[in-house]
Design a protein around this motif. Structure first.
Motif, PDB file in Angstrom:
ATOM      1  N   SER A   1       0.878  -1.281  -0.040  1.00  0.00           N
ATOM      2  CA  SER A   1       0.155   0.042  -0.151  1.00  0.00           C
ATOM      3  C   SER A   1       0.840   1.122   0.062  1.00  0.00           C
ATOM      4  O   SER A   1       1.876   1.207   0.799  1.00  0.00           O
ATOM      5  CB  SER A   1      -0.904   0.097   1.190  1.00  0.00           C
ATOM      6  N   ASP A   2       0.268   2.336  -0.668  1.00  0.00           N
ATOM      7  CA  ASP A   2       1.125   3.545  -0.718  1.00  0.00           C
ATOM      8  C   ASP A   2       1.076   4.314   0.609  1.00  0.00           C
ATOM      9  O   ASP A   2      -0.060   3.885   1.175  1.00  0.00           O
ATOM     10  CB  ASP A   2       0.815   4.412  -1.949  1.00  0.00           C
ATOM     11  N   PHE A   3       1.797   5.305   0.753  1.00  0.00           N
ATOM     12  CA  PHE A   3       1.284   6.151   1.704  1.00  0.00           C
ATOM     13  C   PHE A   3       1.881   7.622   1.501  1.00  0.00           C
ATOM     14  O   PHE A   3       2.946   7.855   0.772  1.00  0.00           O
ATOM     15  CB  PHE A   3       1.859   5.854   3.410  1.00  0.00           C
ATOM     16  N   GLU A   4       1.194   8.540   1.926  1.00  0.00           N
ATOM     17  CA  GLU A   4       1.522   9.989   1.728  1.00  0.00           C
ATOM     18  C   GLU A   4       1.777  10.826   3.046  1.00  0.00           C
ATOM     19  O   GLU A   4       1.214  10.269   4.052  1.00  0.00           O
ATOM     20  CB  GLU A   4       0.394  10.586   1.276  1.00  0.00           C
ATOM     21  N   TYR A   5       2.641  11.561   2.966  1.00  0.00           N
ATOM     22  CA  TYR A   5       3.100  12.579   4.139  1.00  0.00           C
ATOM     23  C   TYR A   5       3.422  13.623   3.716  1.00  0.00           C
ATOM     24  O   TYR A   5       4.026  14.087   2.346  1.00  0.00           O
ATOM     25  CB  TYR A   5       4.317  11.879   5.002  1.00  0.00           C
ATOM     26  N   PHE A   6       3.987  14.715   4.791  1.00  0.00           N
ATOM     27  CA  PHE A   6       4.586  16.057   4.075  1.00  0.00           C
ATOM     28  C   PHE A   6       5.958  16.124   4.541  1.00  0.00           C
ATOM     29  O   PHE A   6       6.277  15.498   5.865  1.00  0.00           O
ATOM     30  CB  PHE A   6       3.789  17.108   4.749  1.00  0.00           C
ATOM     31  N   ASN A   7       6.801  16.140   3.817  1.00  0.00           N
ATOM     32  CA  ASN A   7       8.351  16.267   3.966  1.00  0.00           C
ATOM     33  C   ASN A   7       8.695  17.535   4.688  1.00  0.00           C
ATOM     34  O   ASN A   7       7.761  18.243   5.213  1.00  0.00           O
ATOM     35  CB  ASN A   7       9.088  15.990   2.535  1.00  0.00           C
ATOM     36  N   ASP A   8      10.029  17.342   5.228  1.00  0.00           N
ATOM     37  CA  ASP A   8      10.335  18.554   5.945  1.00  0.00           C
ATOM     38  C   ASP A   8      10.133  19.887   5.669  1.00  0.00           C
ATOM     39  O   ASP A   8      10.101  20.902   6.271  1.00  0.00           O
ATOM     40  CB  ASP A   8      11.926  18.428   6.389  1.00  0.00           C
ATOM     41  N   ALA A   9       9.916  19.964   4.142  1.00  0.00           N
ATOM     42  CA  ALA A   9       9.818  21.137   3.493  1.00  0.00           C
ATOM     43  C   ALA A   9       8.179  21.635   3.458  1.00  0.00           C
ATOM     44  O   ALA A   9       8.121  22.551   2.943  1.00  0.00           O
ATOM     45  CB  ALA A   9      10.634  21.376   2.209  1.00  0.00           C
TER      46      ALA A   9
END
Length: 160
Positions: free
Chosen positions: A89-97
């Protein structure tokens, strides 16, 4: 579509998400396991620049499929060419920027027991880690949770 560089490894090359729209950063990688006697081990990367532990992964280049990118990154970082068992399964997040990032992983099994004992030009070092130790070793909480929820149940159920 680019010509697959690693399609000889597994016929799942066509199993990509090309054509889908995502405006953020897309990364792809492979969670590789192996049997070592009775133990199950997972391949992790220590990234010297970030001083963290992660799965082998990297950016999907323009015109590249996600499986192609995952296998390229794995080869560059570890030299391993596993059998690909399927897409996780894919997952999404917000990177450090603060940019949205989609992480696409494939599950691989390595039946050759060797990993080149090497360090990449970026200071990345591949290490086989016992299944029970992987979650503790991963640096980032989002990867620990992903491993615990999406990967660990599969490896416990069918360690290969």
């Amino acid at each position: 579509m680019s010509t697959p560089k690693f399609n000889h490894l597994n016929p799942l090359f066509a199993h990509t998400d090309e054509g889908s729209f995502f405006s953020g950063i897309t990364k792809a990688g492979v969670v590789v396991s192996r049997k070592n006697g009775n133990a199950v081990e997972v391949l992790l990367i220590h990234r010297a620049k970030q001083d963290d532990w992660s799965f082998p992964k990297g950016h999907v280049e323009s015109g590249e499929g996600t499986l192609e990118a995952a296998l390229r990154e794995l080869a560059e970082e570890t030299g391993v060419q596993p059998m690909i068992l399927g897409r996780l399964s894919d997952f999404e997040y917000f990177n450090d920027a603060g940019r949205p990032t989609r992480l696409i992983f494939y599950l691989g099994f390595e039946n050759e027991s060797k990993v080149e004992k090497r360090m990449s030009k970026d200071g990345e070092r591949p290490v086989w880690v016992l299944l029970a130790e992987v979650e503790k070793k991963l640096t980032h909480e989002n990867l620990r949770k992903y491993f615990r929820c999406s990967v660990l149940p599969l490896l416990r159920k069918n360690p290969r």
